[in-house]
Design a protein around this motif. Structure first.
Motif, PDB file in Angstrom:
ATOM      1  N   LYS A 180       0.836  -1.203   0.000  1.00  0.00           N
ATOM      2  CA  LYS A 180       0.000   0.000   0.000  1.00  0.00           C
ATOM      3  C   LYS A 180       0.871   1.254   0.000  1.00  0.00           C
ATOM      4  O   LYS A 180       0.611   2.211  -0.747  1.00  0.00           O
ATOM      5  CB  LYS A 180      -0.918  -0.021   1.229  1.00  0.00           C
ATOM      6  CG  LYS A 180      -1.946   1.109   1.267  1.00  0.00           C
ATOM      7  CD  LYS A 180      -3.011   0.923   0.194  1.00  0.00           C
ATOM      8  CE  LYS A 180      -4.119   1.947   0.352  1.00  0.00           C
ATOM      9  NZ  LYS A 180      -5.138   1.834  -0.726  1.00  0.00           N
ATOM     10  N   ALA A 181       1.921   1.244   0.815  1.00  0.00           N
ATOM     11  CA  ALA A 181       2.828   2.391   0.872  1.00  0.00           C
ATOM     12  C   ALA A 181       3.554   2.588  -0.455  1.00  0.00           C
ATOM     13  O   ALA A 181       3.928   3.712  -0.797  1.00  0.00           O
ATOM     14  CB  ALA A 181       3.831   2.196   2.006  1.00  0.00           C
ATOM     15  N   ALA A 182       3.735   1.496  -1.194  1.00  0.00           N
ATOM     16  CA  ALA A 182       4.417   1.573  -2.487  1.00  0.00           C
ATOM     17  C   ALA A 182       3.474   1.937  -3.626  1.00  0.00           C
ATOM     18  O   ALA A 182       3.904   2.004  -4.776  1.00  0.00           O
ATOM     19  CB  ALA A 182       5.109   0.245  -2.790  1.00  0.00           C
ATOM     20  N   GLY A 183       2.183   2.127  -3.329  1.00  0.00           N
ATOM     21  CA  GLY A 183       1.268   2.605  -4.351  1.00  0.00           C
ATOM     22  C   GLY A 183       0.122   1.706  -4.710  1.00  0.00           C
ATOM     23  O   GLY A 183      -0.695   2.056  -5.577  1.00  0.00           O
ATOM     24  N   ALA A 184       0.008   0.535  -4.079  1.00  0.00           N
ATOM     25  CA  ALA A 184      -1.125  -0.345  -4.385  1.00  0.00           C
ATOM     26  C   ALA A 184      -2.434   0.381  -4.110  1.00  0.00           C
ATOM     27  O   ALA A 184      -2.594   1.054  -3.084  1.00  0.00           O
ATOM     28  CB  ALA A 184      -1.052  -1.625  -3.551  1.00  0.00           C
ATOM     29  N   ASP A 185      -3.388   0.240  -5.027  1.00  0.00           N
ATOM     30  CA  ASP A 185      -4.671   0.930  -4.861  1.00  0.00           C
ATOM     31  C   ASP A 185      -5.572   0.236  -3.849  1.00  0.00           C
ATOM     32  O   ASP A 185      -6.296   0.887  -3.093  1.00  0.00           O
ATOM     33  CB  ASP A 185      -5.380   1.020  -6.214  1.00  0.00           C
ATOM     34  CG  ASP A 185      -4.600   1.865  -7.205  1.00  0.00           C
ATOM     35  OD1 ASP A 185      -4.636   3.096  -7.086  1.00  0.00           O
ATOM     36  OD2 ASP A 185      -3.923   1.284  -8.080  1.00  0.00           O
ATOM     37  N   GLU A 186      -5.507  -1.092  -3.837  1.00  0.00           N
ATOM     38  CA  GLU A 186      -6.322  -1.872  -2.908  1.00  0.00           C
ATOM     39  C   GLU A 186      -5.480  -3.011  -2.357  1.00  0.00           C
ATOM     40  O   GLU A 186      -4.616  -3.555  -3.060  1.00  0.00           O
ATOM     41  CB  GLU A 186      -7.556  -2.457  -3.605  1.00  0.00           C
ATOM     42  CG  GLU A 186      -8.455  -1.437  -4.283  1.00  0.00           C
ATOM     43  CD  GLU A 186      -9.294  -0.630  -3.309  1.00  0.00           C
ATOM     44  OE1 GLU A 186      -9.334  -0.994  -2.108  1.00  0.00           O
ATOM     45  OE2 GLU A 186      -9.922   0.355  -3.752  1.00  0.00           O
ATOM     46  N   ILE A 187      -5.717  -3.359  -1.110  1.00  0.00           N
ATOM     47  CA  ILE A 187      -5.066  -4.535  -0.525  1.00  0.00           C
ATOM     48  C   ILE A 187      -6.133  -5.432   0.076  1.00  0.00           C
ATOM     49  O   ILE A 187      -7.154  -4.959   0.581  1.00  0.00           O
ATOM     50  CB  ILE A 187      -4.016  -4.155   0.541  1.00  0.00           C
ATOM     51  CG1 ILE A 187      -4.621  -3.257   1.618  1.00  0.00           C
ATOM     52  CG2 ILE A 187      -2.806  -3.484  -0.108  1.00  0.00           C
ATOM     53  CD1 ILE A 187      -3.663  -2.952   2.771  1.00  0.00           C
TER      54      ILE A 187
END
Length: 351
Positions: A211-218
């Protein structure tokens, strides 16, 4: 001055490494000699350390490297200069089979050159020097990039091949199953291709990193049905692309249900055990889905990776979990196998 001997690191037996002194390789015409600064420990090296990975031991592993040009012999025509910082594709391909000619050298079917140091087989990375053809060496266009970062060129190139197999288009929903190092790199690169990324894992810390690296959803797979969660996040349609980065065949079958019409499933990495999965050909027929795989990097991918890392276009710093000197290689391997790490590196020379 190139020393007559160099240090290499061998996996001597399961759970045991050994530093050995061997003659420094002499580059032939068409090759350059590279001084290796850093080698990262891939899961292949980790498996070799754990149980031999089916290799005859001792073996000198390593293939995720960064270093500098140390010598250029007479007869090598190149624009490289001694001192140039480079990355290199150590895993050999023949260069003249159908697949090499077509740019798919990761699928080489020829007979590549074998490498031995004092009779010990090697992939070449955990050695202080390596001699390679100039065609497998890539200049880092920004020479200020640090070697531990540049050494990610090989895994990044592997993931670039995977993305090419998927053919991601702008705005597509891309699900990445597994948030280990390769899942994390897929997330970084898919974002660069304009995708909306959905990362799935059981480990909340790894999901937070994604998420911190840019994932939109986890999606934490322990909190419910992750397949349904993917479908819900995509309006019931399913993902346009799924990158499956886990070694579990049963899950490889389950996540086909999360793939939408015209979707592309990329099985990245090898499976253990090598169990078959069931696929209904009518499902493929009526949805026009594509099920494919991705294996190893291409030369094109290496060139692209060298630029992405050199210019800082992708940030891999969060995934360098530790850096050890050569004389602490045993500890480095043990740490690399911890589920809390992404990539552990070994420095081949004293700082």
């Amino acid at each position: 001055m190139i020393p007559e001997t160099m240090k290499v690191l061998a996996v001597a037996a399961p759970g045991q490494t050994e530093i050995i002194e061997v003659p420094t390789p002499v580059p032939a015409a068409g090759e350059v000699l590279i001084k290796i600064d850093v080698c990262l420990l891939c899961t292949w090296e980790q498996r070799m350390f754990r149980n031999g990975a089916g290799m005859q031991l001792p073996f000198i592993p390593g293939h995720e490297i960064a270093g500098s040009v140390a010598a250029i012999p007479e007869g090598t025509v190149t624009s490289f200069q001694v001192g140039d910082k480079v990355v290199a594709k150590t895993l050999d391909s023949c260069g003249h089979c159908e697949f090499c000619y077509r740019g798919d050298d990761n699928n080489c079917i020829g007979t590549p050159k074998k490498r031995f140091y004092n009779g010990i087989p090697s992939s070449g990375g955990l050695a202080q020097f390596i001699a390679l053809p100039v065609s497998r060496v890539y200049l880092l266009p920004d020479q200020s990039v640090e070697a531990p970062i540049a050494a990610f060129a090989e895994p990044v190139a592997c993931c670039l091949r995977s993305l090419d197999r998927a053919g991601i288009e702008l705005g597509e929903d891309v699900a990445i199953i597994g948030a280990g190092i390769m899942g994390q790199l897929h997330n970084l690169l898919a974002k660069k291709r304009g995708a909306r990324t959905i990362v799935v894992d059981l480990d909340q810390a790894r999901l937070d990193t994604a998420k911190a690296a840019g994932a939109d959803e986890i999606i934490n797979a322990s909190s419910g049905d992750p397949v349904q969660a993917i479908r819900d996040l995509t309006g019931g349609r399913g993902a346009h692309v799924i990158f499956f980065t886990l070694p579990v065949p049963k899950l490889a079958e389950d996540y086909l249900k999360a793939l939408g019409k015209l979707g592309r499933m990329v099985y990245y990495g090898s499976f253990s055990p090598k169990d078959p999965i069931q696929v209904n050909p009518n499902d493929i027929h009526y949805t026009e889905q594509t099920i494919t795989g991705s294996y190893s990097p291409t030369s094109k991918g290496f060139w692209t990776a060298s630029r992405l890392l050199s210019y800082g276009l992708v940030d891999v710093k969060p995934f360098l979990s530790g850096l050890y000197p050569l004389d602490q290689a045993q500890e480095a391997f043990q740490q690399a196998m911890s589920p809390d790490t992404y990539r552990i590196g070994i420095r081949l020379w004293e700082a």
